[in-house]
Design an enzyme around this catalytic site. Sequence first.
Site, PDB file in Angstrom:
ATOM      1  N   HIS A  93      44.246  23.370  37.916  1.00  0.00           N
ATOM      2  CA  HIS A  93      43.870  24.469  38.814  1.00  0.00           C
ATOM      3  C   HIS A  93      42.654  24.037  39.637  1.00  0.00           C
ATOM      4  O   HIS A  93      41.826  23.250  39.181  1.00  0.00           O
ATOM      5  CB  HIS A  93      43.547  25.738  37.998  1.00  0.00           C
ATOM      6  CG  HIS A  93      43.389  26.941  38.876  1.00  0.00           C
ATOM      7  ND1 HIS A  93      42.206  27.232  39.521  1.00  0.00           N
ATOM      8  CD2 HIS A  93      44.269  27.906  39.237  1.00  0.00           C
ATOM      9  CE1 HIS A  93      42.374  28.329  40.240  1.00  0.00           C
ATOM     10  NE2 HIS A  93      43.618  28.760  40.089  1.00  0.00           N
ATOM     11  N   GLU A 141      48.000  26.000  46.315  1.00  0.00           N
ATOM     12  CA  GLU A 141      46.972  27.021  46.597  1.00  0.00           C
ATOM     13  C   GLU A 141      45.882  26.414  47.493  1.00  0.00           C
ATOM     14  O   GLU A 141      45.087  25.596  47.004  1.00  0.00           O
ATOM     15  CB  GLU A 141      46.301  27.493  45.307  1.00  0.00           C
ATOM     16  CG  GLU A 141      47.218  28.169  44.311  1.00  0.00           C
ATOM     17  CD  GLU A 141      46.427  28.927  43.257  1.00  0.00           C
ATOM     18  OE1 GLU A 141      46.745  30.089  43.035  1.00  0.00           O
ATOM     19  OE2 GLU A 141      45.490  28.358  42.666  1.00  0.00           O
ATOM     20  N   ALA A 202      45.502  36.210  41.234  1.00  0.00           N
ATOM     21  CA  ALA A 202      44.456  36.636  40.301  1.00  0.00           C
ATOM     22  C   ALA A 202      43.791  37.930  40.752  1.00  0.00           C
ATOM     23  O   ALA A 202      44.135  39.020  40.279  1.00  0.00           O
ATOM     24  CB  ALA A 202      43.416  35.526  40.147  1.00  0.00           C
ATOM     25  N   SER A 203      42.841  37.835  41.687  1.00  0.00           N
ATOM     26  CA  SER A 203      41.922  38.953  41.944  1.00  0.00           C
ATOM     27  C   SER A 203      42.590  40.276  42.284  1.00  0.00           C
ATOM     28  O   SER A 203      42.120  41.337  41.854  1.00  0.00           O
ATOM     29  CB  SER A 203      40.909  38.570  43.025  1.00  0.00           C
ATOM     30  OG  SER A 203      41.546  37.971  44.116  1.00  0.00           O
TER      31      SER A 203
HETATM   32  O1  G3P Z   1      45.337  30.967  40.177  1.00  0.00           O
HETATM   33  C1  G3P Z   1      45.422  31.955  41.136  1.00  0.00           C
HETATM   34  C2  G3P Z   1      44.360  31.863  42.127  1.00  0.00           C
HETATM   35  O2  G3P Z   1      43.622  30.725  42.224  1.00  0.00           O
HETATM   36  C3  G3P Z   1      44.449  32.706  43.332  1.00  0.00           C
HETATM   37  O3  G3P Z   1      43.412  33.599  43.205  1.00  0.00           O
HETATM   38  O4  G3P Z   1      42.255  35.696  43.564  1.00  0.00           O
HETATM   39  O5  G3P Z   1      43.191  34.451  45.502  1.00  0.00           O
HETATM   40  O6  G3P Z   1      44.721  35.594  43.905  1.00  0.00           O
HETATM   41  P1  G3P Z   1      43.414  34.914  44.102  1.00  0.00           P
END
Ligand code: G3P
Length: 222
Positions: A93, A141, A202-203
């Site tokens: 990650h 990502e 995540a958030s």
């Molecule tokens: O692992 C998921 C992440 O890195 C994305 O985070 O908060 O942008 O959904 P977020």
Amino acid sequence: MESPLILINLKTYKEGIGDRAHRIAAAAETVSAESGVTIGIAPSFMEIHPLSRHYAIPVYAQHIDGISPGTGTGHILPEAVKLAGAHGTLINHSERRLTLADIEAAVSAAKRVRLETVVCTNNVPTSAAAAALSPDYVAIEPPELIGSGVSVSKADPGIIENSVAAVRKVHDGVKVLTGAGIQSGECVKIALDLGTHGVLLASSVVKADDPEKVLRELVSLL
Ligand code: G3P
């Protein structure tokens, strides 16, 4: 047809530990059962065992080390993660980057104990490199969008499309996830339409007052 995967990374958010982790897992289990969409959760190591025992959803570690049982004090042993009940693991990650050699060792170790592998990447070339290791998933990502509230699906659809193409070229059997800023059913739908098998997020869920409501929205267009 195989269900898409929505994988919720609880990171180290205070809203994602202890009782709050249980609340998110329970919400994920409810929405997954209602919608038929696979929703997984990647909690802190401390929560892998309790969440695996209490909920039917797949639980993922946020990291493992590519080590074997023995003299590895302070490392995360794949066998221990598997025994704790995990279904799979994130590897590399953006917030827990590894060298290429470490990624390869972690993927091999995960395969040894039959943990599903999700190798995270930050751009198209690293997505292609990760695919060469034959993980189950490559998760692209863009780091600058992580936690930004700006969705990769809308801000940078090109990186998704190009990663899907690059991964397919290297290894057709490797599935692609995308993540960063994913927050709505529309973001998820765009990601799937671009050829991914799901999203890593995540958030938007972890920090929500009502995670179940957000999850329902996320699966609403599938
Ligand atoms: O692992 C998921 C992440 O890195 C994305 O985070 O908060 O942008 O959904 P977020």
